[in-house]
Write an enzyme that holds these catalytic residues in place. Structure first.
Site, PDB file in Angstrom:
ATOM      1  N   HIS B 521       0.843  -1.199   0.000  1.00 32.81           N
ATOM      2  CA  HIS B 521       0.000   0.000   0.000  1.00 32.81           C
ATOM      3  C   HIS B 521       0.876   1.247   0.000  1.00 32.81           C
ATOM      4  CE1 HIS B 521      -2.905  -2.900   2.219  1.00 32.81           C
ATOM      5  NE2 HIS B 521      -2.867  -3.127   0.922  1.00 32.81           N
ATOM      6  N   THR B 522       1.214   1.699  -1.185  1.00 27.19           N
ATOM      7  CA  THR B 522       1.991   2.926  -1.310  1.00 27.19           C
ATOM      8  C   THR B 522       1.009   4.066  -1.587  1.00 27.19           C
ATOM      9  OG1 THR B 522       2.389   2.466  -3.648  1.00 27.19           O
ATOM     10  CG2 THR B 522       4.045   1.708  -2.082  1.00 27.19           C
TER      11      THR B 522
END
Lengths: 187, 594
Positions: B521-522
């Site tokens: 999850h960037t």
């Protein structure tokens, strides 16, 4: 790989996953065939990797993980060559001809960083590459050439390539004794 | 570059055809706009790519990542601090872009969350409750989203209806129930399909956490629990708990994906829509006045450069690629980490992960039965659900356990500390512990820092000769403290669950790296807000600088919640589409005053 490399690799794989009461050895379930097929294809050529230079000395330190521009096929060739030279130097023999206890000692040294197979080779990373690939061969679907008779799956109790467990969702905590299924159709 | 040709002009062009892109294309074409979507990857669908005879294949999909865009085509460089030289991520890492249409939405796990109301107003809430010093510690760069949970609720609801999310409400229009998550924001209605089954690891977790006075619930999951027809008229089939979700397609039309939930409605006989695959957008073209754009340039599968003129441009690529396209196109002022000025590349955040691996004795977890998003969670230590007055951090983590991932190659690494990794000792341990392993995974909030940002790398290029994105980031002191606190909660829970052995982990103990998959999850880099000096887009995801550019994705989150991002991406995409079809179509221009 020449015949000597294959002999060495078979001996290494069969110490990493030996024949015992839990199941057959790596070579017996086809892990060498698995590796051969993998190295011949896109994986062996590192077709997915970003291989542009410059290669910087601090890449592993920054990422906390080794990475390579060299392709797996080349890494095996260089690694096995270095292993051969090292053992000729220390034992005056081939890895495959050493007693199992000595073979394990060498592998443990490679794993733990107490043995360096030469200046140019990341010995620990080479050990990890072999361990990763032999496990893949042992536990991937038989479709890929290893895990013959689904021996790896039977060892741990994985039912394989099934897609519907609705009959079992309410049987929580029970031993289900499911016979594994492969992507390869039964004859 | 060879020939240059120009396509006919369209009302809207969609760049990247994943969840955000397909939802926007569906809404805009339904409003009779003429839409073209461009995706750099190939066409891909459940049939013929991942049918049941090809889907349950760990080596191909999970180990070799065949559904992802390879780093060879697109990757990033990283460093922790400004004085270091960034290095490229050569192999797969935390930056996982989908390798075809559907994007990551085709191979995601399927955890289908809404963020907590607090996540949208971290700065204001922190100042109100704990004082300015907690919000302004010299390192953090907190800023509100410019919208509230209540404003986004209708879009969350529509996204859940389209995806057929399985779950159980914990807060129905303000009325709390003990059957769901009592800490969630108020929901206007129940989930579209009932929650999935409670499997063995969830049972153990639910019992232990309930006894501890905590509030376990089933994670909302984008696998329908019963046959379902969504608002677009698309049919889905009940989940069969096959366990091949995260990194896999869904051979059963059960896991929500753009292919399963949106494409049939969009692609069938729709004269308003065209899809161009294997085509990489390299630039958004600005108009002479610099206040709007005229279209995009892409390179097609033959290597030819093509112009696609359009009135509206929606950047709906992966978070990283949205930011990179803005930087390559000169839309919005690039962020300067020394002065905190500028907006593009600002407020990168991640997911601060800690937890504990657990091993039991003589159980039959049957980890092969499951679904990608299936598990139990407590939110008692998430967001601001607990009092932080006497603590030295803000935020928290959803502490969850999973009923999924019983795949044998990956799980060979999940053995108690000190177990041999090879030889008969390994085989003995794995024969036993395959059936007796579980995890407590703390999916923690991530707060932006002044020195955490994205820009273009000075050295490394992609196959088109364009600079890679460079990420400069390390965990905030705040987040390290949070991760330690939640790790200790996980250890307490693990003991209560009766684990015979456990091994705590905390990714934030070490410097941040893109190479080790704490999470994929960037977040951030083109963040939304009410102030044009600290955000790249307004609350409708419209660029402050070029009014006909909308930048939609997790790139818009100014901070990350203790949840998976996809539900919020879906809701923001629908909100942006509503704004375009409504006020913007009537009167093109800035939808909000800065």
């Amino acid at each position: 790989m020449d015949d000597e490399d294959v002999r060495t690799l078979k001996a290494v794989f069969d110490r990493l996953i030996p024949e015992d009461q839990f199941g057959p050895s790596a070579s017996k379930v086809g892990c060498l065939d698995f590796l051969d097929a993998q190295l011949t294809g896109g994986y062996g050529e590192a077709s997915t990797l970003y291989r542009e230079g410059p290669e910087q000395p601090h890449e592993e330190q920054m990422l906390q993980k080794a990475q390579f521009i060299a392709i797996p096929r080349e890494r095996y060739r260089a690694g096995l060559q270095a292993l051969r030279a090292y053992i000729l130097e220390t034992d005056g023999a081939s890895f495959a001809d050493l007693p199992p206890s000595r073979q394990d000692e060498i592998l443990a040294g490679m794993e733990q960083g107490t043995i360096k197979l030469g200046m140019a080779l990341n010995t620990g990373a080479f050990f990890e590459l072999m361990l990763t690939n032999v496990r893949e061969g042992y536990f991937a679907d038989p479709y890929y050439g290893g895990n013959k008779d689904m021996a790896g799956w039977k060892m741990i109790g994985f039912p394989g390539a099934r897609y519907d467990y609705r009959a079992y969702t309410d049987r929580t905590g029970q031993k289900l004794n499911l016979v594994p299924v492969s992507l390869v159709p039964k004859n | 570059m060879t020939t240059r040709r120009t396509n006919p002009k369209v009302d809207a062009v969609i760049v990247g055809f994943g969840w955000a892109g397909s939802l926007m294309a569906a809404e805009l074409s339904r409003a009779n706009m003429n839409v073209v979507a461009i995706d750099r990857g190939p066409w891909r669908d459940t049939f013929p790519d991942t049918p049941l005879t090809a889907d349950p294949d760990e080596l191909r999909w999970k180990t070799r990542r065949e559904l992802l865009a390879p780093p060879h085509d697109t990757t990033l460089t990283m460093r922790n601090t400004l004085d270091q030289t960034a290095v490229p991520q050569r192999d797969f890492g935390i930056s996982e872009l989908g390798g075809g249409v559907g994007g990551q939405g085709f191979q995601w796990a399927g955890m289908a969350w809404r963020f907590n109301p607090w996540d949208f107003r971290v700065r204001s809430e922190t100042i109100e409750r704990y004082g300015m010093a907690r919000a302004e510690d010299g390192e953090l760069q907190l800023q509100d989203w410019g919208i509230t949970y209540a404003e986004l609720e209708p879009d969350y609801d529509r996204w859940e209806q389209i995806a057929g999310v399985a779950g159980q409400a914990g807060n129905l229009r303000g009325k709390l129930t003990s059957r769901g998550n009592p800490f969630e924001g108020p929901r206007s209605r129940e989930y579209p399909t009932p929650k999935l089954k409670t499997l063995r690891m969830m049972e153990i977790f639910n019992k232990a956490t309930s006894e501890m006075g905590l509030h376990p619930f089933t994670i909302p999951c984008a696998n329908v629990s019963q046959a379902y027809v969504n608002p677009l008229g698309v049919t889905m089939a009940p989940c069969t708990y096959c366990g091949f979700c995260s990194s896999y397609g869904c051979g059963n039309y059960s896991k929500a994906s753009p292919q399963t939930c949106v494409f049939p409605a969009l692609l069938n006989n729709n004269p308003n829509f065209r899809l161009i695959t294997n085509a990489c957008v390299t630039r958004v073209n600005k108009a002479a006045d610099g206040k709007s754009v005229t279209g995009v340039t892409y390179i097609d599968q033959n290597g030819s450069e093509v112009l696609q003129p359009a009135d509206i441009i929606c950047l709906t690529a992966f978070q990283m690629e949205n930011v990179r396209l803005m930087l390559l196109s000169g839309i919005g002022k690039p962020y300067d980490p020394l002065t905190s000025e500028g907006v593009v590349g600002r407020n990168f955040s991640f997911q601060t992960v800690s937890g504990a691996d657990l091993w039991f004795e003589e159980d039959h977890i049957n980890p092969f039965i499951g679904a990608g998003g299936l598990g139990s969670q407590i939110d008692d230590y998430n967001s601001d659900n607990f009092d932080h007055s006497s603590l030295d951090f803000i935020g928290g983590a959803g502490i969850l356990t999973l009923s999924r991932d019983g795949t044998p190659i990956a799980n060979a690494n999940k053995l108690p500390p000190g177990t041999p990794r090879w030889g008969s000792g390994f085989k003995r341990a794995y024969s036993n512990y395959y059936q007796n392993y579980g995890v407590l995974f703390n999916q923690g909030t991530s707060m932006p820092i002044k020195r955490g940002y994205l820009d273009l790398d000075p050295t490394y290029k992609d196959p088109f000769g364009l600079p890679l994105l460079r990420l400069t980031y390390d965990y905030a002191r705040n987040d390290r403290a949070m991760a330690t606190f939640t790790m200790n909660r996980a250890i307490q829970i693990g003991k209560r669950m009766g684990a015979s052995q456990f091994s705590a982990f905390n990714f934030a103990e070490k410097p941040f790296t893109t190479a080790i998959g704490a999470s994929n999850h960037t977040i951030g880099g083109a963040v939304m807000g009410a102030d044009p000096t600290s955000s790249a887009v307004n609350s409708y995801l419209q660029s402050w600088d070029c009014h006909n550019v909308f930048v939609v994705g997790a790139s818009a989150f100014p901070n990350n919640g203790g949840y998976n991002p996809t539900g919020t991406v879906g809701a923001l995409a629908l909100r942006a589409a509503r704004a375009i079809c409504g006020n913007y179509a009537r009167k093109p221009g800035a939808l909000q005053k800065g």
